[in-house]
Design an enzyme around this catalytic site. Sequence first.
Site, PDB file in Angstrom:
ATOM      1  CD  GLU A  31      -2.843   1.420   2.316  1.00 37.85           C
ATOM      2  OE1 GLU A  31      -3.627   2.503   2.321  1.00 37.85           O
ATOM      3  OE2 GLU A  31      -2.696   0.752   3.280  1.00 37.85           O
ATOM      4  CE  LYS A  62      -6.793  -0.111   1.545  1.00 40.75           C
ATOM      5  NZ  LYS A  62      -7.428  -0.316   3.270  1.00 40.75           N
TER       6      LYS A  62
END
Length: 294
Positions: free
Chosen positions: A176, A213
Amino acid sequence: MNFEEMKTKIATGEGFIAALDQSGGSTPKALRGYGVGDDEWSGDDEMFARIHEMRSRVITSPCFGNGKVIGAILFEKTMDGEVDGKTTADALKARGVVPFIKVDQGLADEQDGAQMMKPLDKLPALLEKSVNAGMFGTKMRSVIKSANPKGIADVVAQQFEVGNQICDAGLVPILEPEYDITADDRAEGEKILLDELMKGLNALPEGRQVMLKLSIPVEPGLYTPAIEHPNVLRVVALSGGFSTDDACEHLAKNPGMIASFSRGLLQDLRKDLSDEEFDAALGKAIDQIAAASN
């Protein structure tokens, strides 16, 4: 669900991944949003007990197991707790929801327009515990604040380095590298980010899969090359401070990305709602986010 069943669910499932991993400094804010004031708890143990009550209520709500939530990201203390007399991971699996664990230890100070992860000295022990708990994957967050090529490259390199350690432990990492949605140069920086992500993906061994993400891009469809890469199991989107309506509107313009929202999922939940009201509010958010993801 065994590991292969969970992998198939994440790769092909229609729905989204719930982010229930607020921790540390973000927990009081999450509790305030839920209607729990700072004067209603004292110390970390009570704070985490209150947030676990909220998460348990979410997980056990009938609409959470309706098939539209395919995964959930947990904080370590949530993984360690119980829901309905079962471990949290088992309670999720019983509802058809694949469990992930947040493994980063917070953000370092900003340098070169980005905040890398602090050293993950607790990672080996946490990975061992997570495997034993039956988790499927992990999540770890960095933040990019400007289109500085060095900062972006450093963030992505760290994400892949740690991601490979997680793969070696038998779990699937969600990388992420969040891009701050308030950054003026986000459109330019996201193209640099994509280039760095593709370099990292191309360097992975054949058959090794990770998840990504990412902030919903300024340019719709920007991340399609990453979505289609054979080393990517799934690409999920964070809400990044957008309201549910705005996040869903932007996400719907990006085929192949599914949601992994926190604020966008929980923003209308309050502790004083009746069970019927709570389920209605959560169910409305789940339906809206799932529709945007599909």
